[in-house]
Design a protein around this motif. Sequence first.
Motif, PDB file in Angstrom:
ATOM      1  N   PHE A  25      -3.488   6.382  22.436  1.00 41.13           N
ATOM      2  CA  PHE A  25      -4.284   6.158  21.226  1.00 41.13           C
ATOM      3  C   PHE A  25      -5.622   6.879  21.347  1.00 41.13           C
ATOM      4  O   PHE A  25      -6.091   7.526  20.400  1.00 41.13           O
ATOM      5  CB  PHE A  25      -4.481   4.647  21.076  1.00 41.13           C
ATOM      6  N   GLY A  31      -7.785   1.201  12.867  1.00 42.21           N
ATOM      7  CA  GLY A  31      -8.555   0.385  11.944  1.00 42.21           C
ATOM      8  C   GLY A  31      -8.959  -0.954  12.510  1.00 42.21           C
ATOM      9  O   GLY A  31      -9.365  -1.847  11.766  1.00 42.21           O
ATOM     10  N   GLU A  57     -13.080   3.891  14.244  1.00 37.21           N
ATOM     11  CA  GLU A  57     -12.493   3.833  15.598  1.00 37.21           C
ATOM     12  C   GLU A  57     -13.560   4.069  16.666  1.00 37.21           C
ATOM     13  O   GLU A  57     -13.557   3.427  17.719  1.00 37.21           O
ATOM     14  CB  GLU A  57     -11.388   4.881  15.745  1.00 37.21           C
ATOM     15  N   ASP A  93     -12.209  12.377   9.589  1.00 37.46           N
ATOM     16  CA  ASP A  93     -12.454  11.678   8.324  1.00 37.46           C
ATOM     17  C   ASP A  93     -13.331  10.453   8.557  1.00 37.46           C
ATOM     18  O   ASP A  93     -13.394   9.932   9.664  1.00 37.46           O
ATOM     19  CB  ASP A  93     -11.114  11.235   7.730  1.00 37.46           C
ATOM     20  N   VAL A 126     -11.760  -7.316  12.099  1.00 35.68           N
ATOM     21  CA  VAL A 126     -11.544  -6.414  13.233  1.00 35.68           C
ATOM     22  C   VAL A 126     -10.925  -7.247  14.349  1.00 35.68           C
ATOM     23  O   VAL A 126     -11.595  -7.634  15.310  1.00 35.68           O
ATOM     24  CB  VAL A 126     -12.861  -5.757  13.671  1.00 35.68           C
ATOM     25  N   LEU A 156     -19.776  -0.568  10.774  1.00 31.20           N
ATOM     26  CA  LEU A 156     -18.481  -1.067  10.328  1.00 31.20           C
ATOM     27  C   LEU A 156     -18.634  -1.861   9.035  1.00 31.20           C
ATOM     28  O   LEU A 156     -19.567  -2.639   8.891  1.00 31.20           O
ATOM     29  CB  LEU A 156     -17.858  -1.974  11.393  1.00 31.20           C
ATOM     30  N   VAL A 192     -16.362  -4.446   7.052  1.00 28.16           N
ATOM     31  CA  VAL A 192     -15.135  -5.232   7.173  1.00 28.16           C
ATOM     32  C   VAL A 192     -14.912  -6.009   5.889  1.00 28.16           C
ATOM     33  O   VAL A 192     -15.761  -6.788   5.479  1.00 28.16           O
ATOM     34  CB  VAL A 192     -15.224  -6.217   8.355  1.00 28.16           C
ATOM     35  N   ASP A 193     -13.802  -5.749   5.232  1.00 27.75           N
ATOM     36  CA  ASP A 193     -13.428  -6.617   4.117  1.00 27.75           C
ATOM     37  C   ASP A 193     -11.996  -7.086   4.351  1.00 27.75           C
ATOM     38  O   ASP A 193     -11.495  -7.032   5.467  1.00 27.75           O
ATOM     39  CB  ASP A 193     -13.595  -5.901   2.771  1.00 27.75           C
ATOM     40  N   ARG A 232      -4.624  18.216   6.321  1.00 30.75           N
ATOM     41  CA  ARG A 232      -3.887  17.245   7.102  1.00 30.75           C
ATOM     42  C   ARG A 232      -2.444  17.166   6.613  1.00 30.75           C
ATOM     43  O   ARG A 232      -2.164  17.336   5.436  1.00 30.75           O
ATOM     44  CB  ARG A 232      -4.548  15.884   6.928  1.00 30.75           C
ATOM     45  N   ARG A 289       0.827  -1.218   0.000  1.00 32.21           N
ATOM     46  CA  ARG A 289       0.000   0.000   0.000  1.00 32.21           C
ATOM     47  C   ARG A 289       0.861   1.269   0.000  1.00 32.21           C
ATOM     48  O   ARG A 289       0.344   2.376  -0.155  1.00 32.21           O
ATOM     49  CB  ARG A 289      -0.967  -0.001   1.200  1.00 32.21           C
ATOM     50  N   ILE A 338     -15.642   0.912  17.025  1.00 32.24           N
ATOM     51  CA  ILE A 338     -14.915  -0.218  17.608  1.00 32.24           C
ATOM     52  C   ILE A 338     -14.654  -0.004  19.102  1.00 32.24           C
ATOM     53  O   ILE A 338     -14.757  -0.937  19.895  1.00 32.24           O
ATOM     54  CB  ILE A 338     -13.568  -0.434  16.871  1.00 32.24           C
ATOM     55  N   HIS A 339     -14.338   1.247  19.486  1.00 31.85           N
ATOM     56  CA  HIS A 339     -13.765   1.459  20.816  1.00 31.85           C
ATOM     57  C   HIS A 339     -14.655   2.209  21.796  1.00 31.85           C
ATOM     58  O   HIS A 339     -14.226   2.459  22.929  1.00 31.85           O
ATOM     59  CB  HIS A 339     -12.432   2.212  20.692  1.00 31.85           C
ATOM     60  N   ASP A 347      -3.397   1.592  26.036  1.00 24.04           N
ATOM     61  CA  ASP A 347      -3.801   2.786  25.306  1.00 24.04           C
ATOM     62  C   ASP A 347      -2.552   3.538  24.846  1.00 24.04           C
ATOM     63  O   ASP A 347      -2.084   4.449  25.517  1.00 24.04           O
ATOM     64  CB  ASP A 347      -4.664   3.664  26.222  1.00 24.04           C
ATOM     65  N   SER A 348      -1.998   3.125  23.698  1.00 27.37           N
ATOM     66  CA  SER A 348      -0.751   3.718  23.220  1.00 27.37           C
ATOM     67  C   SER A 348      -0.856   4.141  21.761  1.00 27.37           C
ATOM     68  O   SER A 348      -1.147   3.323  20.881  1.00 27.37           O
ATOM     69  CB  SER A 348       0.394   2.710  23.366  1.00 27.37           C
ATOM     70  N   PHE A 349      -0.610   5.412  21.523  1.00 26.49           N
ATOM     71  CA  PHE A 349      -0.523   5.930  20.156  1.00 26.49           C
ATOM     72  C   PHE A 349       0.642   5.271  19.426  1.00 26.49           C
ATOM     73  O   PHE A 349       0.514   4.867  18.257  1.00 26.49           O
ATOM     74  CB  PHE A 349      -0.329   7.449  20.251  1.00 26.49           C
ATOM     75  N   VAL A 402      -6.734  10.006  18.452  1.00 29.46           N
ATOM     76  CA  VAL A 402      -7.762   9.932  17.406  1.00 29.46           C
ATOM     77  C   VAL A 402      -8.731  11.093  17.560  1.00 29.46           C
ATOM     78  O   VAL A 402      -9.544  11.116  18.478  1.00 29.46           O
ATOM     79  CB  VAL A 402      -8.537   8.599  17.471  1.00 29.46           C
ATOM     80  N   ASP A 403      -8.631  12.075  16.676  1.00 29.06           N
ATOM     81  CA  ASP A 403      -9.698  13.066  16.578  1.00 29.06           C
ATOM     82  C   ASP A 403     -10.524  12.681  15.355  1.00 29.06           C
ATOM     83  O   ASP A 403     -10.014  12.131  14.389  1.00 29.06           O
ATOM     84  CB  ASP A 403      -9.160  14.497  16.488  1.00 29.06           C
ATOM     85  N   ALA A 428      -0.293   1.965  18.357  1.00 32.88           N
ATOM     86  CA  ALA A 428      -1.487   1.932  17.498  1.00 32.88           C
ATOM     87  C   ALA A 428      -1.164   2.201  16.038  1.00 32.88           C
ATOM     88  O   ALA A 428      -1.917   1.813  15.150  1.00 32.88           O
ATOM     89  CB  ALA A 428      -2.522   2.949  17.987  1.00 32.88           C
ATOM     90  N   ASP A 457     -12.088   7.625  10.643  1.00 36.96           N
ATOM     91  CA  ASP A 457     -12.067   7.803  12.092  1.00 36.96           C
ATOM     92  C   ASP A 457     -13.343   7.290  12.750  1.00 36.96           C
ATOM     93  O   ASP A 457     -13.351   6.939  13.935  1.00 36.96           O
ATOM     94  CB  ASP A 457     -11.875   9.284  12.443  1.00 36.96           C
ATOM     95  N   ARG A 480      -8.526  -2.693   5.035  1.00 39.85           N
ATOM     96  CA  ARG A 480      -8.702  -1.944   6.270  1.00 39.85           C
ATOM     97  C   ARG A 480     -10.181  -1.874   6.627  1.00 39.85           C
ATOM     98  O   ARG A 480     -11.038  -1.823   5.760  1.00 39.85           O
ATOM     99  CB  ARG A 480      -8.155  -0.542   6.061  1.00 39.85           C
ATOM    100  N   VAL A 481     -10.460  -1.819   7.886  1.00 38.20           N
ATOM    101  CA  VAL A 481     -11.836  -1.655   8.323  1.00 38.20           C
ATOM    102  C   VAL A 481     -12.290  -0.231   8.000  1.00 38.20           C
ATOM    103  O   VAL A 481     -11.547   0.718   8.178  1.00 38.20           O
ATOM    104  CB  VAL A 481     -11.946  -1.927   9.828  1.00 38.20           C
TER     105      VAL A 481
END
Lengths: 208, 208
Positions: free
Chosen positions: B157, A115, B171, B165, A135, B191, B193-194, A197, A15, B174-175, A155-157, B161-162, A160, B168, B197-198
Amino acid sequence: MRVFVPFDARDPKTRLAPVLDDDERAAVARAMRRDVLDALAETSHDPVVLATESVDADVPVTVDASPLTEAVNDALAGVDGPAAVVMADLALATPAALDRLFAPDADVVLAPGLGGGTNALVARHPDFRVDYHGVSYRDHREAAAAVGADVATVDSFRLAVDVDDPADLAEVLIHTDGHTAAALREAGVELAVDEGRVAVSRSGENGA
Amino acid sequence: MRVFVPFDARDPKTRLAPVLDDDERAAVARAMRRDVLDALAETSHDPVVLATESVDADVPVTVDASPLTEAVNDALAGVDGPAAVVMADLALATPAALDRLFAPDADVVLAPGLGGGTNALVARHPDFRVDYHGVSYRDHREAAAAVGADVATVDSFRLAVDVDDPADLAEVLIHTDGHTAAALREAGVELAVDEGRVAVSRSGENGA
């Protein structure tokens, strides 16, 4: 504990093709593996590269051409006691972030990836097995519950972000200064900052 | 300490337009603000919404139509002592993640966002000011150094995540299970799922 670092040596990181050619992608993939192993070397654990074919590394390498899920489950089954799995493309991983993975006293510890993936995990329950399709973070929580294993989440960026897409390269350039950042600079990849971005560009492709 | 929660009430979250119409985007933006305020309510701090126009909230609201950077700097200048800034679109924020923001005893604490932003910060140095343009995480480190402020970074993490898009939104689904997830479900976002990426889809748009 034993820490498996899965690495796919066959056409890695497709990718990233919009930004990097084949050789550059291979170099970046190698550099990420080195950065992950360097970070693990500063923890008290024992990394083993779990590669699809023979690769050079300063730590033991187990070759298993099976798909990821199968290779990891075979590896976990061969360990008596706790084991961990840390993906080889976590270019932002630091010893401190990895120590947070190893810290919780839970049967299963999961570090979610962007993701819905599972970028790193610790398995202390003998019956826990992985499945990286879909997932996987959600599925691993359910798989742990199904075998009666309690779960902690880190919980870690830094854990992640796995480097799959060109946008992920911006994170590497902003937050790291290791082998991966050097390989990206070598390939002429640099931050491209506009009003939206932050992204990356190749040298000469961005007039800003 | 005082925690400013900037909120842009004017055409919020335009980058979600491929998935959500105007009213849905407004509802999701409101829901995210509620989730952030709910998480802050379980910390020991005092949130104030810093909004471009009057909004409903269970906490004090300061209206300032200025651009983000100027509004935040005016707010910081009006506080005697430490203050924090937590973006209103951190739908994954939890009390535990926010406590990690408030914990370090540093002059400036930064929680980086994906793409080089600064999603949350604590300012204990009277001369520190923000600039949210460009790679603000990097710029804020430099701005802190320039005024002699030491910097700590929070590796989270959930704070990284803001929601800008469509990716996002995955996320969030999922969380989290708060107001934002409910607003997304209300809008039929789910969601998708393929093998890659989710992502998310609208109900009926994804045959998988």
